[in-house]
Write an enzyme that holds these catalytic residues in place. Structure first.
Site, PDB file in Angstrom:
ATOM      1  CE  LYS A 169      -3.569  -1.437  14.500  1.00  0.00           C
ATOM      2  NZ  LYS A 169      -4.536  -3.176  14.577  1.00  0.00           N
ATOM      3  CE  LYS A 173      -4.394   0.809   9.889  1.00  0.00           C
ATOM      4  NZ  LYS A 173      -3.932  -0.308   9.198  1.00  0.00           N
ATOM      5  CE  LYS A 213     -11.351  -5.455  10.202  1.00  0.00           C
ATOM      6  NZ  LYS A 213      -9.428  -5.109  10.224  1.00  0.00           N
TER       7      LYS A 213
HETATM    8  N1  AQP Z   1      -6.894   2.288   5.479  1.00  0.00           N
HETATM    9  C1  AQP Z   1      -6.453   1.395   4.686  1.00  0.00           C
HETATM   10  N2  AQP Z   1      -6.463   1.563   3.213  1.00  0.00           N
HETATM   11  C2  AQP Z   1      -5.562   0.257   2.457  1.00  0.00           C
HETATM   12  N3  AQP Z   1      -5.483  -0.759   3.399  1.00  0.00           N
HETATM   13  C3  AQP Z   1      -6.063  -0.742   4.148  1.00  0.00           C
HETATM   14  N4  AQP Z   1      -5.778  -2.583   5.230  1.00  0.00           N
HETATM   15  C4  AQP Z   1      -6.348  -1.641   6.204  1.00  0.00           C
HETATM   16  N5  AQP Z   1      -6.784  -0.536   6.432  1.00  0.00           N
HETATM   17  C5  AQP Z   1      -6.166   0.352   5.269  1.00  0.00           C
HETATM   18  C6  AQP Z   1      -5.460  -3.189   4.573  1.00  0.00           C
HETATM   19  O1  AQP Z   1      -6.409  -3.973   4.823  1.00  0.00           O
HETATM   20  C7  AQP Z   1      -6.125  -5.283   5.304  1.00  0.00           C
HETATM   21  C8  AQP Z   1      -6.429  -6.004   6.326  1.00  0.00           C
HETATM   22  O2  AQP Z   1      -6.360  -5.457   7.588  1.00  0.00           O
HETATM   23  P1  AQP Z   1      -6.550  -5.584   8.983  1.00  0.00           P
HETATM   24  O3  AQP Z   1      -7.613  -5.868   9.220  1.00  0.00           O
HETATM   25  O4  AQP Z   1      -5.982  -6.988   9.258  1.00  0.00           O
HETATM   26  O5  AQP Z   1      -5.647  -5.105  10.014  1.00  0.00           O
HETATM   27  P2  AQP Z   1      -5.069  -2.999   9.234  1.00  0.00           P
HETATM   28  O6  AQP Z   1      -4.567  -3.297   8.892  1.00  0.00           O
HETATM   29  O7  AQP Z   1      -5.080  -3.026  10.799  1.00  0.00           O
HETATM   30  O8  AQP Z   1      -6.969  -3.226   9.170  1.00  0.00           O
HETATM   31  P3  AQP Z   1      -7.243  -1.267  10.701  1.00  0.00           P
HETATM   32  O9  AQP Z   1      -9.059  -1.528   9.403  1.00  0.00           O
HETATM   33  O10 AQP Z   1      -7.199  -0.905  10.805  1.00  0.00           O
HETATM   34  O11 AQP Z   1      -7.883  -2.819  11.600  1.00  0.00           O
HETATM   35  P4  AQP Z   1      -8.063  -2.803  13.298  1.00  0.00           P
HETATM   36  O12 AQP Z   1      -8.597  -1.012  13.235  1.00  0.00           O
HETATM   37  O13 AQP Z   1      -8.390  -3.446  13.857  1.00  0.00           O
HETATM   38  O14 AQP Z   1      -6.726  -2.245  13.301  1.00  0.00           O
HETATM   39  C9  AQP Z   1      -4.511  -5.676   4.947  1.00  0.00           C
HETATM   40  O15 AQP Z   1      -3.674  -6.032   4.025  1.00  0.00           O
HETATM   41  C10 AQP Z   1      -4.041  -4.149   5.000  1.00  0.00           C
HETATM   42  O16 AQP Z   1      -2.914  -3.389   4.649  1.00  0.00           O
END
Ligand code: AQP
Length: 340
Positions: free
Chosen positions: A116, A199, A202
């Site tokens: 990040k 991955k 969002k």
């Molecule tokens: N790509 C993914 N594949 C499988 N699981 C995923 N999770 C997130 N992305 C994937 C799972 O979703 C839950 C919530 O995630 P989060 O929103 O708390 O944070 P994150 O993992 O950082 O997800 P994002 O979408 O990538 O958000 P941003 O972009 O804001 O950082 C968790 O259980 C995560 O494992």
């Protein structure tokens, strides 16, 4: 999903944008399948969301969208405790204590921070660096025994176990259980539709990298049509997928939604090719997502109802959190707080 009996389950999700297929397949869909015998707490982690300093006027709506997405995906707000992290001040209190337990060397090994922060490590917030400590606080504050997540959070969970163990050892009392990760299914790491080594996320600036739970059918169709593949033919053997990340990702998504295993998917389409595969993938994605999208749309018109669910959830969560923080304060030897 493995049945988990008589345990306390906690998982969290950031209100940082529209929920996507990775959040759904990697986390939320598994939450729905958790055993009814277990107590489940689901936390909308808005304190985590500000580590990247988003637009603040959107946070309330974003939290409601996450809640609506969870309910539309089948998470029952009556059976489970769903709440907002910042409503429970004990998260921040325990996080500070954990900042003093966790080691800089441990945080330096966290790959999500490196991903990040990228080349900007000097300029990102210190909150982003200690994000895993706050996550540990979220879990330990409820003495959660199991944490269902996607693969991306595995390292943070290992850190949480190290923190719990060190705290217990330092205070000489087994206050925190060591939480078990629950990472299951063929789509524990859903990748970007444009780059099979990143991955689905969002916060990716390109919307074409992900399928959002609120995407309309035409958008889903367009995104799958444009999803990156490679110049080779459809694989004939599962082993080929290791060298072909984009194809592996699409096949994993298909397998996860259809309930078929990877070998079956490869066998089904090896003679028909990518066009047929993408058409069928689009169809099963639309069948899965369109009912969820419609419920999200409907729920988003009922903001008072959503806020009430979150307020009720916060009251329930608080009843667990307060005694645990008291136990932690007592174990450290802080002067007694009379309101606890
Ligand atoms: N790509 C993914 N594949 C499988 N699981 C995923 N999770 C997130 N992305 C994937 C799972 O979703 C839950 C919530 O995630 P989060 O929103 O708390 O944070 P994150 O993992 O950082 O997800 P994002 O979408 O990538 O958000 P941003 O972009 O804001 O950082 C968790 O259980 C995560 O494992």
């Amino acid at each position: 999903m493995e049945k988990i009996k008589n345990k306390r389950i906690l998982s969290g999700i950031q209100p940082t944008g529209n929920l996507h297929l990775g959040n759904y397949l990697g986390a939320i869909k598994n939450w729905v399948n958790l055993n009814n015998d277990s107590e489940c707490l689901f936390c909308i982690v808005d304190l985590h969301a500000i580590t990247t300093w988003p637009k603040f006027d959107d946070l309330n709506i974003a939290s409601r969208e996450v809640l609506a997405g969870m309910i539309a995906s089948g998470v029952c707000p009556k059976k489970n405790t769903i709440f907002i992290q910042s409503h429970i001040p004990e998260h921040a209190e325990l996080a500070w204590i954990i900042n003093c337990v966790s080691r800089i060397g441990w945080l330096n090994r966290m790959t999500q921070f490196k991903d990040k922060a990228g080349k900007n490590q000097e300029k990102v917030s210190s909150g982003l660096m200690v994000y895993p400590n706050l996550m540990a606080a979220d879990i330990l504050l409820y003495k959660a025994t199991h944490v269902p997540t996607g693969e991306d959070q595995k390292q943070h969970l290992e850190l949480t176990r190290d923190i719990a163990h060190k705290f217990n050892t330092d205070v000489g009392s087994e206050i925190f259980p060591l939480p078990e990760p629950v990472i299951q299914g063929p789509a524990t790491r859903v990748m970007s539709l444009r780059n099979g080594t990143q991955k689905m996320s969002k916060s990716d600036i390109s919307d074409m990298t992900r399928i959002n739970l609120i995407d309309c059918n035409d958008t889903i169709s367009e995104k799958i049509k444009k999803a990156k593949t490679d110049s080779g033919d459809f694989p004939v053997d599962k082993m080929e997928l290791e060298e072909r990340p984009e194809i592996k990702n699409l096949i994993n998504i298909y397998a996860s939604i259809s309930g078929k295993n990877i070998e079956q998917v490869v066998e089904n389409f090896s003679s028909t090719g990518f066009a047929r595969f993408k058409a069928e993938l689009t169809e099963i994605l639309i069948n899965e997502i369109s009912p969820i999208r419609e419920v999200i749309r409907e729920l988003m018109t009922e903001s008072q109802e959503l806020d009430k669910i979150l307020d009720d959830g916060s009251k329930k969560a608080s009843l667990i959190a307060k005694p645990v923080i008291k136990e932690v304060f007592d174990a450290i030897g802080f002067n007694k707080r009379r309101d606890l």
